[in-house]
Design a protein around this motif. Structure first.
Motif, PDB file in Angstrom:
ATOM      1  N   LYS A 156       0.865  -1.054  -0.166  1.00 25.43           N
ATOM      2  CA  LYS A 156      -0.154   0.021   0.063  1.00 25.43           C
ATOM      3  C   LYS A 156       0.726   1.275   0.148  1.00 25.43           C
ATOM      4  CE  LYS A 156      -3.673   2.363   2.400  1.00 25.43           C
ATOM      5  NZ  LYS A 156      -5.321   1.996   2.635  1.00 25.43           N
ATOM      6  N   MET A 157       0.462   2.129  -0.632  1.00 26.15           N
ATOM      7  CA  MET A 157       1.122   3.693  -0.719  1.00 26.15           C
ATOM      8  C   MET A 157       0.268   4.772  -0.600  1.00 26.15           C
ATOM      9  SD  MET A 157       3.802   5.219  -1.188  1.00 26.15           S
ATOM     10  CE  MET A 157       4.972   4.302  -1.976  1.00 26.15           C
ATOM     11  N   PHE A 158       0.519   5.449   0.543  1.00 30.58           N
ATOM     12  CA  PHE A 158      -0.086   6.611   0.767  1.00 30.58           C
ATOM     13  C   PHE A 158       0.968   8.045   0.164  1.00 30.58           C
ATOM     14  CE2 PHE A 158      -1.515   4.204   4.432  1.00 30.58           C
ATOM     15  CZ  PHE A 158      -2.989   4.506   4.563  1.00 30.58           C
ATOM     16  N   PHE A 159       0.113   8.865  -0.506  1.00 33.18           N
ATOM     17  CA  PHE A 159       0.693  10.190  -1.259  1.00 33.18           C
ATOM     18  C   PHE A 159       0.558  11.133  -0.306  1.00 33.18           C
ATOM     19  CE2 PHE A 159       1.445   9.302  -5.876  1.00 33.18           C
ATOM     20  CZ  PHE A 159       2.369   8.551  -5.826  1.00 33.18           C
ATOM     21  N   LEU A 160       1.634  11.802   0.279  1.00 32.53           N
ATOM     22  CA  LEU A 160       1.440  12.824   1.188  1.00 32.53           C
ATOM     23  C   LEU A 160       1.569  14.272   0.525  1.00 32.53           C
ATOM     24  CD1 LEU A 160       2.681  13.626   4.656  1.00 32.53           C
ATOM     25  CD2 LEU A 160       3.748  15.168   2.911  1.00 32.53           C
ATOM     26  N   THR A 161       0.715  15.259   0.720  1.00 32.41           N
ATOM     27  CA  THR A 161       1.092  16.607   0.426  1.00 32.41           C
ATOM     28  C   THR A 161       1.146  17.538   1.706  1.00 32.41           C
ATOM     29  OG1 THR A 161      -1.127  16.935  -0.370  1.00 32.41           O
ATOM     30  CG2 THR A 161       0.376  16.725  -2.185  1.00 32.41           C
ATOM     31  N   ASP A 162       1.781  18.820   1.734  1.00 34.71           N
ATOM     32  CA  ASP A 162       1.501  19.618   2.857  1.00 34.71           C
ATOM     33  C   ASP A 162       1.196  20.876   2.256  1.00 34.71           C
ATOM     34  OD1 ASP A 162       1.712  21.096   5.087  1.00 34.71           O
ATOM     35  OD2 ASP A 162       3.912  20.193   5.646  1.00 34.71           O
ATOM     36  N   PRO A 163       0.292  21.593   2.776  1.00 36.34           N
ATOM     37  CA  PRO A 163      -0.211  22.914   2.324  1.00 36.34           C
ATOM     38  C   PRO A 163       0.755  24.018   2.455  1.00 36.34           C
ATOM     39  CG  PRO A 163      -2.075  21.995   3.623  1.00 36.34           C
ATOM     40  CD  PRO A 163      -0.669  21.128   3.631  1.00 36.34           C
ATOM     41  N   ILE A 164       1.765  23.751   3.467  1.00 34.85           N
ATOM     42  CA  ILE A 164       2.894  24.569   3.895  1.00 34.85           C
ATOM     43  C   ILE A 164       4.118  23.773   3.802  1.00 34.85           C
ATOM     44  CG2 ILE A 164       1.330  26.156   5.240  1.00 34.85           C
ATOM     45  CD1 ILE A 164       2.711  25.045   7.899  1.00 34.85           C
ATOM     46  N   GLU A 165       5.307  24.222   4.535  1.00 35.17           N
ATOM     47  CA  GLU A 165       6.415  23.351   4.744  1.00 35.17           C
ATOM     48  C   GLU A 165       7.232  23.780   5.846  1.00 35.17           C
ATOM     49  OE1 GLU A 165       9.846  24.180   2.487  1.00 35.17           O
ATOM     50  OE2 GLU A 165       8.980  25.973   1.287  1.00 35.17           O
TER      51      GLU A 165
END
Length: 707
Positions: free
Chosen positions: A279-288
């Motif tokens: 299984k693979m979750f992709f992450l994004t972040d609205p900031i850093e």
């Protein structure tokens, strides 16, 4: 190995539930077992319960290379101080992640602590999914007493300083790689075994940066090899603005290329796991992590978010890390201002529209538009050659990798990556007709990989090898020059396996049903100077078109994909075609906090678009929410009405676009106590959608639309 149903979207937090961070993903991953985390007054178990009480599934995450393990370092756990187990540089400096939190050389004693003090407690709290994040060993470290001890145990001879030779660097990094492979294998095997004693099926995941990023940032981590461990159920691909804005070279210019880098990062994570079924979750972040301004965050969030959606066979997501810093952190209001403010309403609304699409983002058999089938070979050993530099051989900003990828990607060719660790899986080769590779920046750790590469070529594959084979690591003591082998470089063994004859000069060779082309340039040469990629590109084009028959290698300036009702578009810059991409239809603009319906959307070079195509709705006569900055629950449809409950964090604005059979005559918006909530509404007759906006409430806002 997929997760349980209802584990499509997750987020991580070290804090208890709060109205302002009620993100409404499926799973709250509670971070750290430390009681009274931060200035909180709750135990770990109470923090977990606070999320469960609000209807969330709860998982657990902590660092494996660093974390709030002060009780281990200061001797509280076993009576001995362990601050000497940090990663140490040549100057003798310990690498710190925080106060009394060093990056760790993961000894067996530390692993024992992780099992007894962390993992056991988590499972005892009824949690059946454990994420051990960021197994990171800095390439510049490797000088501590703890590391020297592990060296002697692993190699059977005394430690050697890595800066003295390529040989020592290679040995040092192989050991760093092994130590985190061992740590995760030990911890996860224990978690599964202990879970079984309690009748639980404990699932184990590794949140990790991509191989592209760790190589660029000079960090060693086990990466692809973990996918073959039976105790690893999957990964989170930690790709976000902070990793993707790392500059690279193209056409002689070093600069940030956030969309392209993110596309390659997500691609390397997807190709690492796809053949193994994990299984693979992709992450994004609205900031850093780095403090910037809100406009910068928004622009780069859109770029990384678009890149992740261009992988249609991944549909599980970490929608954000650390909601507290996103919703409550203070960041600059503009690039040239020192004034700081919490997240602007327009951005929190847009972000919530975006993350709520992920709860129902479909898998899709569609492919990103463009010429398919071109792969670039990667190996975990990319991380081994990054630091320090030997014999003056430089690979600035991972230019030997980007030199293979960016000349194609910037011309609109959706290149994929292939992991040498996965060449034994038939699935790896499914969509690859041309494979591009170099041993300038990596080496094959296992000679059997060459048997699989050769078999693929002889069966009709086309291999392009690009490299001078003159970097110092060609001559490290390894399988290709020991045990009866006397090859000057690992590529010579590959060419011999392919049936080629010495001296392996530049040129094109037939091999069974396939072809091998040798270019005697290091790939970095294609990007470090302007206008240096023509020969490379023309070689790929000629081979692609010879193999594809009628098809030509399609150059363009954009990538587009349809996933169910969603249209995902990115237009690249630095391309001879500077024209915009135009899409027509009834389109909801999901990057606009007003979610307007457009008849056409123009996307300019360097921009992305994320659209809901109303014309693609499967059952247009059924009332339904098409887009919203809240999660929708308890939908009920009758002949003349449509009701639902919308939930989202407090202190944010909800916008919704609702498809209806006719204009609503009556719109009732009430809170959980039945009191009216102030709202704005409008009707778009052409798309038959009602726009609705009101203040979000985690307790739920009841909406009834009657017509």
């Amino acid at each position: 190995m997929s997760g349980q149903p209802g584990e499509k979207t997750v987020f991580q937090t070290s804090n208890p539930w709060k109205p302002v961070t009620d993100v409404r993903a499926d799973v709250a991953i509670v971070y750290s077992v430390k009681d009274h985390h931060g200035k909180g007054n709750m135990t770990f178990e109470q923090r977990v319960q606070s999320w469960r009480d609000k209807g969330y599934k709860t998982h657990f995450m902590t660092g494996i290379a660093w974390g709030e393990y002060q009780d281990y370092f200061t001797g509280k756990w076993d009576g001995k101080w362990h601050l000497d187990e940090g990663q140490v540089t040549q100057k003798g400096d310990t690498l710190w992640h925080g106060r009394l939190v060093p990056y760790i050389v993961p000894s067996m004693n530390f692993i024992k602590y992780m099992k007894e003090a962390v993992i056991k407690r988590v499972i005892d709290a009824g949690i059946d999914a454990i994420f051990l994040e960021e197994p990171e060993f800095w390439a510049r470290s490797g000088y501590s007493t703890a590391f020297k001890k592990e060296w002697k145990e692993y190699y059977g001879f005394d430690w050697r300083p890595q800066h003295e030779s390529p040989e020592n660097t290679y040995l040092s990094n192989k050991l760093k790689y092994h130590l985190y492979y061992r740590a995760l294998n030990e911890c996860f095997t224990y978690a599964k075994e202990y879970g079984k004693t309690k009748g639980m099926n404990v699932r184990c995941y590794v949140p990790t940066h991509s191989l592209v990023n760790y190589s660029q940032w000079m960090i060693v981590s086990p990466e692809a090899s973990l996918a073959s461990l039976p105790c690893v159920d999957g990964y989170i691909a930690q790709v976000w603005t902070g990793t993707s804005r790392e500059p690279n070279f193209f056409n002689g210019e070093k600069k940030e290329r956030v969309f392209e880098t993110a596309f390659l990062e997500y691609g390397s994570m997807e190709s690492m796991t796809a053949p193994t079924g994990r299984k693979m979750f992709f992450l994004t972040d609205p900031i850093e992590d780095w403090p910037r301004d809100w406009a910068d965050y928004k622009k780069n969030y859109q770029a990384t978010f678009t890149a992740q959606l261009l992988y249609p066979m991944i549909a599980d997501y970490e929608v954000m890390p650390w909601p507290d810093r996103i919703y409550q952190g203070l960041y600059r209001t503009s690039a040239n201002s020192d004034k700081k403010a919490q997240i602007p309403r327009f951005y929190s609304t847009q972000m919530q529209v975006m993350i709520n699409t992920l709860n129902n983002m479909p898998l899709s058999e569609n492919k990103v538009n463009g010429s398919q089938g071109i792969g670039i070979l990667m190996s975990n050993s990319l991380m081994f050659q990054r630091f320090p530099t030997h014999s003056g051989y430089e690979d600035p900003q991972l230019a030997n990798f980007y030199g293979q990828a960016l000349p194609l990607l910037k011309r609109g060719v959706p290149v994929k990556t292939v992991h040498i660790e996965n060449v034994s899986f038939p699935q790896t080769w499914k969509d690859v007709s041309i494979l591009i590779m170099s041993y300038a920046n990596m080496k094959p750790m296992d000679k059997t990989a060459h048997d699989h590469l050769a078999a693929w070529v002889k069966n009709g594959g086309v291999l392009i090898y690009s490299g001078r084979d003159d970097d110092a690591f060609q001559r490290v003591q390894e399988w290709w020059n020991t045990g009866g082998n006397t090859f000057q470089a690992p590529s010579e063994h590959l060419f011999r396996t392919l049936g080629l004859k010495e001296p392996y000069q530049a040129g094109e060779y037939t091999c069974g049903k396939g072809k091998v082309v040798i270019l005697r340039n290091d790939p970095k040469e294609f990007v470090l100077k302007a206008n240096s990629d023509e020969e490379y590109i023309n070689t790929v084009k000629k081979l692609y078109e010879a193999k594809a028959g009628e098809a030509t290698l399609q150059y363009k300036n954009h990538f587009a994909l349809t996933r169910g009702p969603y249209e995902i578009i990115s237009v690249v810059d630095e391309n001879s075609d500077a024209s915009p991409y135009v899409l027509k239809g009834k389109l909801i603009d999901l990057f606009d906090p007003e979610i307007p319906v457009l008849d056409q959307k123009q996307v300019n070079p360097g921009e992305q678009a994320f659209l809901y195509n109303i014309g693609s709705v499967k059952n247009p006569k059924t009332p339904q929410v098409l887009a919203a900055a809240a999660r929708v629950y308890d939908e009920k449809v009758s002949k003349k009405s449509y009701t639902f409950i919308a939930r989202s964090p407090a202190s944010t604005t909800n916008v919704m676009r609702v498809l209806l059979p006719a204009q609503a005559k009556k719109i009732q918006v009430t809170d959980a106590a039945g009191k009216p909530v102030e709202s704005k509404t409008s009707w778009d007759a052409a798309s038959k959608t009602c726009f609705l906006s009101f203040e979000n409430n985690p307790d739920g806002v009841q909406v009834k639309l009657s017509w």
